[in-house]
Write a protein that holds these residues in place. Structure first.
Motif, short mmCIF file in Angstrom:
data_model
loop_
_atom_site.label_atom_id
_atom_site.label_comp_id
_atom_site.label_asym_id
_atom_site.label_seq_id
_atom_site.Cartn_x
_atom_site.Cartn_y
_atom_site.Cartn_z
N ASP A 187 0.83 -1.21 0.00
CA ASP A 187 0.00 0.00 0.00
C ASP A 187 0.87 1.26 0.00
N ALA A 188 0.46 2.23 -0.80
CA ALA A 188 1.14 3.54 -0.83
C ALA A 188 0.13 4.58 -1.32
N PHE A 189 -0.11 5.59 -0.52
CA PHE A 189 -1.08 6.61 -0.91
C PHE A 189 -0.80 7.92 -0.17
N GLU A 190 -1.34 9.00 -0.74
CA GLU A 190 -1.25 10.31 -0.11
C GLU A 190 -2.63 10.74 0.37
N GLN A 191 -2.67 11.46 1.48
CA GLN A 191 -3.94 11.96 2.00
C GLN A 191 -3.70 13.22 2.83
N GLU A 192 -4.68 14.12 2.77
CA GLU A 192 -4.63 15.31 3.59
C GLU A 192 -5.22 15.04 4.97
N ILE A 193 -4.58 15.59 6.00
CA ILE A 193 -5.09 15.56 7.36
C ILE A 193 -5.30 17.01 7.79
N SER A 194 -6.49 17.32 8.24
CA SER A 194 -6.78 18.68 8.66
C SER A 194 -7.74 18.64 9.84
N MET A 195 -8.12 19.83 10.33
CA MET A 195 -9.06 19.87 11.43
C MET A 195 -10.39 19.27 10.99
N ASN A 196 -10.89 18.31 11.74
CA ASN A 196 -12.13 17.59 11.46
C ASN A 196 -12.04 16.67 10.24
N LYS A 197 -10.80 16.42 9.75
CA LYS A 197 -10.61 15.46 8.67
C LYS A 197 -9.42 14.59 9.05
N ILE A 198 -9.67 13.33 9.37
CA ILE A 198 -8.63 12.48 9.93
C ILE A 198 -8.20 11.43 8.91
N LEU A 199 -7.04 10.83 9.17
CA LEU A 199 -6.54 9.71 8.38
C LEU A 199 -6.77 8.43 9.17
N LYS A 200 -7.46 7.46 8.56
CA LYS A 200 -7.69 6.16 9.18
C LYS A 200 -6.97 5.10 8.37
N TYR A 201 -6.16 4.30 9.06
CA TYR A 201 -5.45 3.21 8.37
C TYR A 201 -5.05 2.14 9.37
N GLN A 202 -5.49 0.91 9.11
CA GLN A 202 -5.15 -0.27 9.90
C GLN A 202 -5.40 -0.07 11.40
N GLY A 203 -6.53 0.55 11.72
CA GLY A 203 -6.90 0.75 13.13
C GLY A 203 -6.32 1.99 13.76
N TYR A 204 -5.34 2.63 13.09
CA TYR A 204 -4.75 3.86 13.60
C TYR A 204 -5.48 5.06 13.00
N ARG A 205 -5.63 6.09 13.81
CA ARG A 205 -6.24 7.33 13.34
C ARG A 205 -5.30 8.49 13.66
N PHE A 206 -5.09 9.34 12.64
CA PHE A 206 -4.17 10.47 12.78
C PHE A 206 -4.97 11.78 12.72
N PHE A 207 -4.66 12.70 13.63
CA PHE A 207 -5.39 13.96 13.76
C PHE A 207 -4.40 15.13 13.71
N GLN A 208 -4.83 16.23 13.10
CA GLN A 208 -4.00 17.44 13.08
C GLN A 208 -4.00 18.05 14.48
N ALA A 209 -2.81 18.19 15.08
CA ALA A 209 -2.72 18.68 16.46
C ALA A 209 -2.00 20.02 16.55
N SER A 210 -0.85 20.16 15.87
CA SER A 210 -0.08 21.39 15.97
C SER A 210 0.85 21.49 14.77
N PHE A 211 1.71 22.50 14.76
CA PHE A 211 2.65 22.67 13.65
C PHE A 211 3.85 23.49 14.13
N ASP A 212 4.91 23.45 13.34
CA ASP A 212 6.13 24.19 13.68
C ASP A 212 5.99 25.65 13.27
#
Length: 745
Positions: free
Chosen positions: A157-182
């Protein structure tokens, strides 16, 4: 074998212990801090044991009472138990953490919150680009976006996806959320959650809970339907609360105007001219709006009203722009504390100049320094902070930081001249006014507006939008509405009380007051719809707007129930009036501002709307119970009193069903929103906790067969007042006394 009542007593004792524990936890968190509260209380063994015992007690109670014979009630209690099971699974097996990514770097590990250690991912993730999106024409962020690439070498598997506020990335049971930035905008921080079973069970339980709540409301075998049927055939005796309402209503009309001065006329620019000036577009509070909005907020902030003596908001702001020295001598600050009166050498009102010495030294500066190390919450320091804020706003206007004229970005050859004109506009405008060249001043305004409209595309709001916002500001509908609703509601209760005492029929009074209620509801609906159109979203993002929502919900409830009882009409008007009064005079922010990115969710609007309906119903129950207690204290006819407060108990019981269900639904919709936005559906935030406390207290009232005290009207009414106190703590107390993500400070 313990009896049903014994098991019931144990279960409800555990509910009471849990409620007390949560109250103590919020206070400890406020005193000792969040980390201490979590380690010592929320993550403690005793807290886990309370929840476990409560779950077991509930299971025993369900089967001992043969609750399965009442399917709707059975499903509701099963849903509650499943919510606790889901929370337990989350606590035991759920993983949470964070990952820091720089652009074009790859990692397959993350930092776990539990135990402060690293953990491996079964795939790699890299940051391709981080960007910030802004509201058109402003510097206010509308979203934070991380473009990531996920690569799984195990399955290709290889793909690109945007993660933003109220838009999360779900993959293999893991969920990624936008939290902060540099700060250099070259990196991002993502929060990670891996809790498939805990989340799945909790979500299933939420939906089951919603379904069972609706089932209970429509089932003809349940008490809500029985009470609703009785209400259609009974009238409810009102109370002497009308006298209190009249007193408060009269205070709302209190006039604090000061005698006008001749100097005011010298500052006044004619209204036709200021009307054109008010249509200039400015960048204010992170959005593009007509200058009239800034003028309204500026005047309200300084004077507490939308005008100053004979000057309307636009004239008041323009006076400070054109004649700052004269305006600095205007007595616009109300001084209450004796120490400050002495400092400003005044009895009640002070000007900006009164806050400076002859050597131009700021008199409040030494107080401000002392506040950093002293008691900032004392009466004198609170008043100093308010006056200082007003003076800083005046200085911001003088320095050009507040009045930020909007100009479109352009790359053509005329851009430099356009920017130069915008920078010098106020200076040129002021000179033409001082020279008496009013036509030239109007020409400058017209030229500026043409430049603002040139090449802006969809960035600049439409003229209809501008006209709507100016009308909204000038009409000030909610300010009028709270005065009208308080007066009509108090008058209606007095009429009802008089007719009851004299044993006279109401005649067509119910019809007349129903008409006034409908008119009030239509005005409130129009005002909220107008605010929604102006802001481009439902008005539910801050304390002021949620108070408007409660008032609207109160009117809606009164509209729905107006045929059942005359007193409900007046309760509706009074409750909406009180709510709008609090919104009007309270320390709330009435500006219409863009939502921060995390608040851009339809679930948020739904969450707040449902919670506000519950609060409105609780307000009805509070007025009803307070009325009952007045009758008990002052009525001399014992039998009539007993019958009246019993009927009014049934009315509160009726409202308790939807109030509890709406609060529960609101809490759990908020949990789903939080899970989407932050990766956790419950974080023991003080507002979450106090909402849960209110929900638990409401739950006691439905178990009168086991807890026989709730069959007694006086006890029931007293407990309703306790519930309303908890609601007030949930809304106001948390906002102003306790820290938390939900505070409207």
């Amino acid at each position: 074998m313990p009896t049903n009542k014994t098991i019931g007593y144990i279960s409800f004792a555990l509910m009471l212990i849990l409620s007390i524990f949560l109250i103590i936890a919020t206070l400890v968190e406020h005193i000792e801090g969040t980390e201490y509260a979590f380690n010592a209380l929320y993550n403690s063994t005793i807290f886990n044991l309370i929840l476990a015992w409560l779950s077991l007690g509930a299971v025993f109670y369900i089967f001992q009472t043969e609750m399965y014979k009442r399917p709707a009630l059975f499903v509701l209690h099963i849903a509650m138990i499943l919510i606790l099971i889901g929370a337990a699974i989350t606590r035991i097996s759920g993983e949470t953490g964070s990952i820091h990514l720089r652009e074009n770097t790859t990692t397959s590990s993350f930092f776990k919150n539990e135990g402060q250690r690293m953990s491996m991912l079964p795939f790699s993730i890299s940051l391709k680009k981080f960007s910030v999106e802004y509201y058109p024409g402003t510097s206010s962020p509308s979203n934070y976006v991380s473009l990531v690439e996920v690569v799984n070498k195990h399955n290709g598997d290889a793909f690109e996806q945007e993660i933003s506020m109220n838009k999360i990335l779900k993959y293999q049971g893991y969920r990624f959320f936008q939290a902060s930035f540099d700060e250099d905008m070259q990196g991002t921080v993502l929060s990670i959650n891996n809790d498939y079973w805990g989340t799945s069970i909790s979500y299933f339980a939420y939906y089951l809970l919603f379904f069972s709540m609706l089932w209970l409301l429509v089932s003809k075998k349940e008490r809500f339907f029985v009470l609703l049927k009785k209400l259609t055939t009974q009238n409810i005796l009102p109370c002497t609360i009308a006298l209190i309402s009249l007193t408060l209503a009269s205070q709302a009309f209190a006039n604090t105007e000061y005698n006008s001065e001749k100097e005011i006329e010298n500052l006044k620019i004619d209204k036709e001219h200021t009307a054109e000036f008010s249509k200039i577009w400015v960048n204010y509070q992170g959005r593009i709006c007509p200058l009239q909005t800034l003028a309204t907020d500026f005047t309200t902030k300084l004077t507490g009203k939308t005008k100053y003596k004979s000057l309307n908001a636009e004239q008041f702001l323009l006076a400070f722009v054109l004649y700052p020295q004269q305006c600095y001598r205007l007595p616009i600050f109300e001084i209450k504390h004796p120490e400050l009166k002495t400092l400003a050498n005044t009895h009640s009102m002070a000007s900006c100049m009164d806050m400076f010495t002859k050597e131009n030294v700021y008199k409040l500066e030494s107080y401000k320094r002392a506040m950093l190390s002293g008691d900032s919450q004392s009466a004198v320091n609170k008043e100093i902070a308010k006056i200082d804020e007003k003076i800083q706003i005046i200085l911001m206007l003088q320095n050009g930081d507040l009045l930020n004229i909007f100009m479109p970005t352009s790359t053509d050859s005329t851009a430099k001249n356009t920017d130069l004109f915008a920078q010098n506009f106020l200076a040129m405008y002021k000179k033409t006014i001082n020279d008496g060249e009013m036509e030239d001043a109007l020409s400058l305004i017209s030229k500026l507006k043409l430049l603002q409209e040139k090449g802006t595309g969809n960035v600049l709001p439409s003229k209809k939008h501008q006209a709507a916002e100016i009308f909204y500001n000038k009409a000030n509908l909610f300010s009028w509405l709270f005065k009208i609703n308080l007066s009509i509601g108090a008058l209606g209760l007095l009429i009802f009380l008089f007719c009851t005492i004299k044993n006279k029929p109401l005649g067509k009074m119910q019809y007349y007051f129903s008409c006034m209620l409908i008119i009030s509801f239509l005005i409130a609906t129009f005002a909220i719809a107008l605010r929604t159109y102006i802001a481009g979203r439902l008005p539910m993002s801050n304390g002021y707007e949620t108070m408007l929502s409660i008032a609207w919900c109160s009117l809606l409830i009164g509209l729905i129930t107006r045929k059942y009882s005359f007193v409900l009409i007046n309760f509706s008007l009074l409750l909406s009036g009180f709510t709008l009064l609090v919104a009007h005079i309270g320390a709330m922010n009435p500006q219409i501002t863009p939502l921060v990115p995390v608040l851009q969710s339809r679930l948020l609007s739904l969450h707040v709307s449902i919670i506000m309906v519950s609060y409105g119903l609780c307000g009805f129950m509070f007025l009803n119970s307070l009325t009952s207690l007045f009758i008990v204290v002052f009525s001399k006819k014992r039998q009539q009193t007993t019958d009246s407060i019993e009927k009014m108990k049934e009315l509160s019981e009726l409202f308790m069903f939807p109030a509890t269900f709406f609060l529960g639904a609101g809490i759990f919709i908020g949990a789903i929103w939080a899970n989407i936005s932050w990766g956790r559906y419950w974080g023991w935030d003080p507002k979450e906790v106090w909402a849960l406390i209110s929900f638990l207290l409401m739950g006691f009232t439905f178990h009168g067969k086991t807890l026989t005290w709730f069959q007694k009207p006086i006890f029931y009414h007293l407990f309703v007042i306790l519930i309303f106190a908890s609601i007030l703590m949930t809304y106001f107390g948390v906002n102003h006394l306790l820290a938390g993500k939900h505070s409207y400070n």
